[in-house]
Design a protein around this motif. Structure first.
Motif, mmCIF file in Angstrom:
data_model
loop_
_atom_site.group_PDB
_atom_site.id
_atom_site.type_symbol
_atom_site.label_atom_id
_atom_site.label_comp_id
_atom_site.label_asym_id
_atom_site.label_seq_id
_atom_site.Cartn_x
_atom_site.Cartn_y
_atom_site.Cartn_z
ATOM 1 N N ARG A 112 0.839 -1.209 0.000
ATOM 2 C CA ARG A 112 0.000 0.000 0.000
ATOM 3 C C ARG A 112 0.874 1.258 0.000
ATOM 4 O O ARG A 112 0.623 2.203 -0.741
ATOM 5 N N GLU A 113 1.918 1.276 0.836
ATOM 6 C CA GLU A 113 2.806 2.442 0.897
ATOM 7 C C GLU A 113 3.538 2.642 -0.425
ATOM 8 O O GLU A 113 3.717 3.778 -0.871
ATOM 9 N N ALA A 114 3.953 1.552 -1.062
ATOM 10 C CA ALA A 114 4.632 1.667 -2.356
ATOM 11 C C ALA A 114 3.693 2.262 -3.400
ATOM 12 O O ALA A 114 4.093 3.114 -4.204
ATOM 13 N N ARG A 115 2.424 1.832 -3.393
ATOM 14 C CA ARG A 115 1.448 2.398 -4.331
ATOM 15 C C ARG A 115 1.222 3.869 -4.056
ATOM 16 O O ARG A 115 1.152 4.688 -4.976
ATOM 17 N N GLU A 116 1.118 4.233 -2.770
ATOM 18 C CA GLU A 116 0.911 5.636 -2.403
ATOM 19 C C GLU A 116 2.104 6.488 -2.835
ATOM 20 O O GLU A 116 1.923 7.592 -3.349
ATOM 21 N N ASP A 117 3.308 5.987 -2.624
ATOM 22 C CA ASP A 117 4.500 6.723 -3.033
ATOM 23 C C ASP A 117 4.526 6.917 -4.545
ATOM 24 O O ASP A 117 4.867 8.001 -5.035
ATOM 25 N N ALA A 118 4.160 5.868 -5.278
ATOM 26 C CA ALA A 118 4.124 5.970 -6.742
ATOM 27 C C ALA A 118 3.092 7.001 -7.176
ATOM 28 O O ALA A 118 3.346 7.817 -8.069
#
Length: 174
Positions: free
Chosen positions: A77-83
């Motif tokens: 989820r954090e990786a998607r948010e960062d992207a």
């Protein structure tokens, strides 16, 4: 052989021990309680078969696995948010407060392109993406509103972001 009812009895008898263990793993009691609740729900759903010689050890293993699954989901989820934030810095408050006319025009063009790309997503994926990213609903709220699983919401969001990132990369190359 341990019967599922025996696992439930062990859960209630050793709940405080499991909570202390999970609090140490999670770093806070609220997260530990969430994992413990997930463990209880798994026990209530049943489907646990086989010969369980050590019910407490089995419960510790289940709790640990649930905690690991939560950590992995949070990382994704954090990786998607960062992207997403990398694609849209103006939505994170990092953009200049008073851009010049050229920057505003460029931002409008980029916004039109992104909205067009979002419209090109498959309908279900587009709806999930809009509810979460544009309307600000949490993934859990999106799942409830659309009566689908949280996992399904995460998969649709991941698919949407991959698609949008690929389009953004191809635009940069052109």
């Amino acid at each position: 052989m341990t019967h599922p009812a025996r696992l439930t009895e062990t859960y209630f008898a050793k709940r405080d021990v499991l909570l202390r263990y999970l609090t140490r793993l999670c770093g806070d009691e609220a997260s530990a309680e969430d994992v413990l609740q997930d463990l209880y729900l798994r026990l209530m759903r049943g489907g646990i078969d086989g010969d369980i010689q050590e019910p407490l050890a089995f419960l510790f293993r289940m709790a640990n696995n649930l905690w690991l699954n939560r950590r992995r989901a949070l990382s994704r989820r954090e990786a998607r948010e960062d992207a997403w934030q990398g694609l849209n810095p103006q939505m994170t408050g990092e953009a200049d407060a008073s851009p010049d006319a050229e920057a505003r025009l460029g931002a409008r063009q980029t916004l039109r392109a992104v909205l067009k790309d979002i419209d090109a997503l498959p309908p279900r994926t587009r709806d999930i993406f809009r509810l979460h990213k544009l309307e600000g609903l949490s993934q859990t709220e999106v799942a409830r509103r659309l009566d689908i699983s949280l996992s399904s919401v995460e998969k649709h969001l991941s698919s949407a972001l991959k698609h949008l990132l690929a389009l953004n990369r191809s635009r940069r190359l052109n």
